[in-house]
Design a protein around this motif. Structure first.
Motif, PDB file in Angstrom:
ATOM      1  N   LEU A   1       0.842  -1.203   0.000  1.00 38.18           N
ATOM      2  CA  LEU A   1       0.000   0.000   0.000  1.00 38.18           C
ATOM      3  C   LEU A   1       0.872   1.246   0.000  1.00 38.18           C
ATOM      4  O   LEU A   1       1.892   1.306   0.697  1.00 38.18           O
ATOM      5  N   LEU A   2       0.446   2.238  -0.743  1.00 38.56           N
ATOM      6  CA  LEU A   2       1.142   3.529  -0.730  1.00 38.56           C
ATOM      7  C   LEU A   2       0.843   4.261   0.574  1.00 38.56           C
ATOM      8  O   LEU A   2       1.693   4.904   1.172  1.00 38.56           O
ATOM      9  N   SER A   3      -0.384   4.177   1.004  1.00 41.62           N
ATOM     10  CA  SER A   3      -0.771   4.779   2.278  1.00 41.62           C
ATOM     11  C   SER A   3      -1.984   4.030   2.824  1.00 41.62           C
ATOM     12  O   SER A   3      -2.682   3.330   2.092  1.00 41.62           O
ATOM     13  N   ARG A   4      -2.199   4.193   4.127  1.00 40.26           N
ATOM     14  CA  ARG A   4      -3.359   3.572   4.765  1.00 40.26           C
ATOM     15  C   ARG A   4      -3.781   4.470   5.908  1.00 40.26           C
ATOM     16  O   ARG A   4      -2.969   5.210   6.467  1.00 40.26           O
ATOM     17  N   SER A   5      -5.028   4.430   6.249  1.00 47.94           N
ATOM     18  CA  SER A   5      -5.454   5.108   7.466  1.00 47.94           C
ATOM     19  C   SER A   5      -6.595   4.338   8.100  1.00 47.94           C
ATOM     20  O   SER A   5      -7.371   3.658   7.427  1.00 47.94           O
ATOM     21  N   ILE A   6      -6.629   4.442   9.410  1.00 49.56           N
ATOM     22  CA  ILE A   6      -7.658   3.807  10.219  1.00 49.56           C
ATOM     23  C   ILE A   6      -8.340   4.937  10.984  1.00 49.56           C
ATOM     24  O   ILE A   6      -7.671   5.702  11.698  1.00 49.56           O
ATOM     25  N   VAL A   7      -9.630   5.075  10.831  1.00 51.58           N
ATOM     26  CA  VAL A   7     -10.356   6.144  11.524  1.00 51.58           C
ATOM     27  C   VAL A   7     -11.470   5.516  12.364  1.00 51.58           C
ATOM     28  O   VAL A   7     -12.384   4.889  11.811  1.00 51.58           O
ATOM     29  N   TYR A   8     -11.343   5.642  13.673  1.00 55.04           N
ATOM     30  CA  TYR A   8     -12.426   5.210  14.551  1.00 55.04           C
ATOM     31  C   TYR A   8     -13.299   6.420  14.826  1.00 55.04           C
ATOM     32  O   TYR A   8     -12.810   7.488  15.223  1.00 55.04           O
ATOM     33  N   THR A   9     -14.581   6.268  14.628  1.00 54.81           N
ATOM     34  CA  THR A   9     -15.479   7.387  14.929  1.00 54.81           C
ATOM     35  C   THR A   9     -16.741   6.842  15.586  1.00 54.81           C
ATOM     36  O   THR A   9     -17.289   5.826  15.152  1.00 54.81           O
ATOM     37  N   GLU A  10     -17.132   7.499  16.644  1.00 57.13           N
ATOM     38  CA  GLU A  10     -18.312   7.068  17.395  1.00 57.13           C
ATOM     39  C   GLU A  10     -19.121   8.311  17.712  1.00 57.13           C
ATOM     40  O   GLU A  10     -18.581   9.318  18.168  1.00 57.13           O
ATOM     41  N   ASP A  11     -20.400   8.260  17.422  1.00 54.37           N
ATOM     42  CA  ASP A  11     -21.247   9.370  17.843  1.00 54.37           C
ATOM     43  C   ASP A  11     -22.528   8.806  18.426  1.00 54.37           C
ATOM     44  O   ASP A  11     -22.958   7.710  18.054  1.00 54.37           O
ATOM     45  N   SER A  12     -23.085   9.531  19.341  1.00 50.50           N
ATOM     46  CA  SER A  12     -24.331   9.055  19.933  1.00 50.50           C
ATOM     47  C   SER A  12     -25.196  10.236  20.324  1.00 50.50           C
ATOM     48  O   SER A  12     -24.706  11.328  20.625  1.00 50.50           O
ATOM     49  N   GLN A  13     -26.485   9.990  20.293  1.00 52.82           N
ATOM     50  CA  GLN A  13     -27.468  10.943  20.806  1.00 52.82           C
ATOM     51  C   GLN A  13     -28.175  10.301  21.989  1.00 52.82           C
ATOM     52  O   GLN A  13     -28.523   9.121  21.933  1.00 52.82           O
ATOM     53  N   ASP A  14     -28.399  11.080  23.013  1.00 53.36           N
ATOM     54  CA  ASP A  14     -29.172  10.646  24.172  1.00 53.36           C
ATOM     55  C   ASP A  14     -30.202  11.754  24.400  1.00 53.36           C
ATOM     56  O   ASP A  14     -29.828  12.894  24.692  1.00 53.36           O
ATOM     57  N   ARG A  15     -31.493  11.449  24.200  1.00 48.59           N
ATOM     58  CA  ARG A  15     -32.507  12.506  24.212  1.00 48.59           C
ATOM     59  C   ARG A  15     -33.644  12.174  25.175  1.00 48.59           C
ATOM     60  O   ARG A  15     -34.093  11.023  25.239  1.00 48.59           O
ATOM     61  N   ILE A  16     -34.066  13.184  25.879  1.00 41.40           N
ATOM     62  CA  ILE A  16     -35.296  13.077  26.668  1.00 41.40           C
ATOM     63  C   ILE A  16     -36.256  14.124  26.129  1.00 41.40           C
ATOM     64  O   ILE A  16     -35.934  15.324  26.115  1.00 41.40           O
ATOM     65  N   VAL A  17     -37.414  13.672  25.637  1.00 44.10           N
ATOM     66  CA  VAL A  17     -38.355  14.565  24.947  1.00 44.10           C
ATOM     67  C   VAL A  17     -39.674  14.615  25.716  1.00 44.10           C
ATOM     68  O   VAL A  17     -40.229  13.560  26.053  1.00 44.10           O
ATOM     69  N   TYR A  18     -40.141  15.810  25.988  1.00 43.07           N
ATOM     70  CA  TYR A  18     -41.486  16.002  26.546  1.00 43.07           C
ATOM     71  C   TYR A  18     -42.263  16.935  25.624  1.00 43.07           C
ATOM     72  O   TYR A  18     -41.793  18.035  25.318  1.00 43.07           O
ATOM     73  N   ALA A  19     -43.428  16.483  25.180  1.00 35.41           N
ATOM     74  CA  ALA A  19     -44.267  17.308  24.310  1.00 35.41           C
ATOM     75  C   ALA A  19     -45.586  17.598  25.007  1.00 35.41           C
ATOM     76  O   ALA A  19     -46.148  16.728  25.680  1.00 35.41           O
ATOM     77  N   SER A  20     -46.071  18.812  24.827  1.00 37.59           N
ATOM     78  CA  SER A  20     -47.297  19.203  25.539  1.00 37.59           C
ATOM     79  C   SER A  20     -48.523  18.474  25.025  1.00 37.59           C
ATOM     80  O   SER A  20     -49.471  18.259  25.762  1.00 37.59           O
ATOM     81  N   ASP A  21     -48.504  18.063  23.747  1.00 39.48           N
ATOM     82  CA  ASP A  21     -49.698  17.422  23.195  1.00 39.48           C
ATOM     83  C   ASP A  21     -49.338  16.263  22.279  1.00 39.48           C
ATOM     84  O   ASP A  21     -50.011  16.023  21.280  1.00 39.48           O
ATOM     85  N   ALA A  22     -48.224  15.604  22.595  1.00 43.81           N
ATOM     86  CA  ALA A  22     -47.820  14.430  21.811  1.00 43.81           C
ATOM     87  C   ALA A  22     -47.071  13.479  22.742  1.00 43.81           C
ATOM     88  O   ALA A  22     -47.204  13.592  23.961  1.00 43.81           O
TER      89      ALA A  22
END
Lengths: 432, 461
Positions: free
Chosen positions: B137-158
């Motif tokens: 290989l001429l070049s190589r790369s390893i990219v670890y990526t992690e993303d997360s959402q943590d949501r608490i939702v309150y709706a007045s009429d849903a």
């Protein structure tokens, strides 16, 4: 003493208490007020109370970074531990470093205090102007905001900078239609620090509104030919970004895949090409003052009169490759305009395309690109004749800079960049 | 994980306003090894609270980079002030969407945090394997990526609920030198929805995929430029997914329909061959979890599938509550926000063209002179349905057999024209879930599709 300074003092003491060998951190607080329209109606008003912190630590040649937005003492302590944990598990690499002491600085730029009533008035005036002057233009959404913020940066070499800045951004997303036919989407953007003039007179707004009106009934192109491509400033922005990234960026120099790896000091472009970054140019609103490595930002040319002057290396890539660091993170792009008018350049073109936008894959390391020419017009015998659709262009980024036909004296000054029109030969233009 | 400290603040919801209060945290972990050098090693957490308040078709939104009951009270007040300020400048007012049935959607899963040390070790182990196994290989790369959402939702009429969306990937990128001395490259994303331990405790499971990637890059070193023009092609599953998302998905987002999208006048009409059925799946596909499950959106709408094209006929749009009311459709949970400071926009979730009955081999064998386009680099589309995809991996087809590899190229077309040329569809679906879709905000999306035979414009020398 401001609360942000107290937090900075707390964080710095914490890093010293933890005996961190080298560190750099920044703290930021900001407030954004944003208006969103739907059609000609103000639909949503948004307030964002923002803030954040980023900490980078270096222990025994090991680097770790952490960022977050909890600026409480507990939050900053947790952030520090997170950065230290990241560093602890990193391999030792002496190339990781921060800039030497740049001194103590305070910067204030732009419109720090918003005049929101006047901004509202200017936006309503712009809506009226568009409706009156460009009746076929349909504004799908306008997003207009004022952002102001304060940032404190410090590092263990002694650099200390506090920056206070504020600006207005206006983004218009629009199409055009005649009741039966609609064009594709087009965007226009302007950053400004003064509300003294009409918004519609700024930057590229008028040119784009005029152009989209002539796009309502485009026709596909037949066949394939090699011709001249004239890139509008907004489209040129994408191409210059791809070119610099592909040939002069830190990644391709570090891994040795750049075709400009050993070309510094050599001619890589037509001698009329000068491309650089100038955070102090008066056309730039709130330019960069400090690089991510902690250097004071400087005006730099990457290509000057066609000669490659520098690679765009941060400190790590510079240390790793033994090449000089660029004291600019690549913000505030300026390309030197030419001496001819756009009209004169177009008059000399036998067959080609005036390209308003490019929708294409990011070119591979070899610079080959292909994609759809958006919001574009056919040029025939020195005249812009008609709008086209379903038209593709192909070429090579590196070759493009060498096959320059002309550079316009007109520029688009968006507040973030200043770019002219660029005409290049040898582009393959193909239709259905 | 977020603790629910905002529920008591729902007592501040005012009658006469439609209100949604959201606690929200995004986490990101990133490690980059470029040719063995650790060039990025970072962790980030951004947490805050937001409120959106609607009245007479106008909306005020406010967010604070602080997760506390006080911040929740502050943003509720600011959002209400914003909508009242807007009311003074409004040219038109419309009724708010009708109330929805209220229920609490249960937590779908916990987020498990891996130490950075383990992430670096896994990335390093994979890099060592690639370096040792593929020395040319001429070049190589390893990219670890992690993303997360943590949501608490309150709706007045849903609906309300506490939901999480973690995902993590290791990208393996390989660069080789082509015959003409120029570099060619490809990458592969390994991983998916979930946390580090769901995917990266056994790295050897990925060796076949890495070998496959290497063979494709090697093929590309002998690659040729595609011949530009209108060609018969077989689109691979990843390209099918890109087609579902870019070429069609965006045009049927209701806000873009209102902006003049080609889908507006085509509702109920034929827009594709009858082999094409397109669905935006909420959380379940074929009885299994969809790549990026969405159970509740950020307006408090419980997520359901949105059928967009059925047997070639355009049947519906993706909506938020307001556009659903406007178009007389049912909201299906497409209003999503990426960060705590973002307002919900109409977004896709897991958009997929359903499989057909042919095999890939049959599709390739049926093409006399064309291309097999395997994998896409990126894509874009606009209101007219004109789209383009960057093609990173492809092969020529001559007399029903695969030939030489292609160098990077681009395909384009007009969605509702091109889809009518689909005349064979394979029986398997390939999904991708590592990407972000950009539309004012970023948002993670899943996209999937079968292989399809069709006609398309291809760029080339």
């Amino acid at each position: 003493m401001s609360e942000l300074k107290q937090k900075a003092d707390f964080l710095e003491n914490l890093l010293k208490e933890r005996a961190v060998e080298k560190y750099a951190f920044s703290l930021r607080e900001s407030e954004k007020q944003e208006l969103n329209t739907e059609g000609d109606t103000f639909k949503l008003m948004r307030t964002v109370f923002g803030g954040g912190a980023g900490v980078t630590v270096y222990q025994a040649g090991r680097k770790g970074s952490a960022s977050g937005n909890d600026l409480s003492e507990e939050g900053l302590a947790a952030l520090t531990e997170s950065a230290l944990a990241a560093a602890e598990s990193a391999p030792e690499d002496p190339a990781h470093d921060i800039a030497p002491d740049q001194g103590k600085h305070a910067f204030t730029q732009g419109a720090v205090e918003a005049d929101f009533d006047r901004f509202f008035d200017r936006l309503e005036e712009m809506q009226t102007d568009i409706a009156a002057e460009y009746p076929s233009v349909h504004v799908m959404e306008m997003v207009a905001d004022h952002t102001a913020g304060r940032t404190i940066y410090r590092n263990s070499n002694g650099t200390c900078a506090e920056s206070v800045s504020g600006w207005y951004d206006v983004t218009v997303e629009f199409s055009a239609g005649d009741g039966e036919k609609n064009t594709g989407l087009e965007y226009a953007f302007q950053r400004l620090d003064s509300l003294d003039g009409k918004l519609i007179d700024l930057g590229d707004f008028r040119r784009k509104f005029e152009a989209i009106q002539r796009q309502i009934d485009p026709a596909p192109l037949s066949g394939k030919f090699e011709g001249t491509a004239v890139f509008t400033p907004g489209c040129l922005l994408d191409f210059i970004g791809m070119t610099l990234d592909n040939y002069a960026g830190g990644g391709v120099i570090l891994d040795g895949t750049s075709q400009w790896l050993d070309k510094v000091g050599e001619k890589v472009a037509d001698e009329r090409i000068t491309i650089g970054f100038d955070p102090f140019d008066p056309r730039i609103v709130c330019g960069e003052r400090l690089t991510g490595d902690g250097y004071l930002s400087e005006p730099v040319n990457v290509i000057e009169n066609g000669v490659l002057k520098a690679h765009m290396l941060g400190l790590y890539a510079a240390n790793k490759t033994g090449r000089p660091v660029l004291k600019n993170d690549g913000s505030d792009l300026i390309m030197k305009p030419g001496a001819e008018s756009l009209e004169t350049i177009l008059a000399g073109i036998e067959k080609g395309l005036l390209i308003g936008g490019f929708s294409g894959g990011h070119p591979g390391a070899n610079g080959e690109f292909s994609g759809v020419a958006k919001n574009s017009f056919l040029i025939e015998h020195g005249r812009v004749t008609r709008a086209v659709t379903e038209t593709m262009i192909n070429g090579n980024l590196g070759e493009m800079l060498q096959h320059v036909r002309g550079i316009s004296k007109e520029t688009d000054d968006s507040g973030l960049f200043s770019l002219p029109y660029l005409a290049v030969d040898g582009i393959v233009i193909s239709g259905k | 994980m977020l603790n629910d400290i905002i529920k008591p603040q729902t007592a501040l919801f005012e009658d006469g306003f439609q209100t949604v209060l959201r606690g929200h945290e995004n986490r990101n972990r990133r490690v980059v090894l470029l040719k063995g050098n650790l060039t990025a090693n970072s962790r980030s957490e951004a947490r805050g609270v937001s409120a959106r308040v609607g009245k007479d078709g106008l909306y005020g939104f406010a967010s604070a980079a602080e997760y506390s009951p006080e911040a929740a009270a502050r943003v509720l007040k600011a959002a209400r002030s914003n909508v009242l300020l807007l009311d003074r400048h409004a040219k038109t007012r419309t009724p708010m969407p009708p109330a929805l049935a209220q229920e609490t959607v249960p937590l779908n899963r916990e987020i498990a945090d891996a130490e950075q040390k383990r992430i670096i070790e896994a990335s390093r182990a994979l890099d060592d394997y690639v370096a040792k196994t593929y020395p040319d290989l001429l070049s190589r790369s390893i990219v670890y990526t992690e993303d997360s959402q943590d949501r608490i939702v309150y709706a007045s009429d849903a609906c309300s609920g506490h939901l999480t969306s973690p995902r993590c990937y290791i990208y393996v990128m390989m660069t080789m030198q082509a015959e003409d001395g120029t570099p060619v490259e490809l990458f592969k994303a390994l991983g998916g929805a979930g946390c580090f331990d769901d995917h990266f405790t056994d790295l050897a499971q990925y060796y076949p995929a890495i070998e496959n990637l290497y063979q494709k890059v090697k093929d590309k070193t002998h690659g040729i430029h595609a011949e530009a023009g209108y060609k018969q092609v077989v689109l691979g599953g990843m390209m099918g997914g890109m087609l579902a998302h870019e070429a069609v998905g965006h045009t049927v987002e209701a806000d873009l329909v209102m902006g003049g999208s080609v889908a507006g006048p085509n509702l109920g009409k034929r827009v594709a061959s009858d082999l094409v059925t397109l669905i935006d799946f909420a959380h379940t596909y074929n009885g299994s979890p969809a790549p990026l499950p969405v159970f509740l959106d950020d307006e408090g709408v419980k997520a359901e599938d949105a059928v967009l094209i059925k047997d070639g006929i355009l049947t519906g749009y993706m909506n938020n509550r307001e556009t659903a009311q406007r178009f007389g459709q049912k909201p299906a949970g497409n209003a999503r926000a990426w960060a705590f400071s973002d307002e919900p926009l109409i977004r896709m979730r897991n958009t997929c063209i359903l499989p057909g009955s042919n095999t890939l081999e049959e599709l390739i064998a049926s093409v006399d002179d064309g291309y097999y386009l395997v994998d896409s680099r990126n894509g874009q589309a606009d209101l007219t349905g004109e789209f383009m995809f960057g093609v990173a991996c492809g092969y020529e087809i001559k007399h029903g057999k695969l030939g030489r590899a292609l160098l990077d190229t681009t395909v384009s077309g007009v969605a509702f024209d091109m889809l009518k040329t689909v005349d064979m569809v394979s029986d398997t679906v390939e999904w991708s879930s590592s990407g972000f879709c950009g539309k004012k905000q970023m948002i993670p999306v899943g996209m999937g599709g079968p292989c399809m035979r069709c006609h398309i414009m291809i760029g080339g020398r």
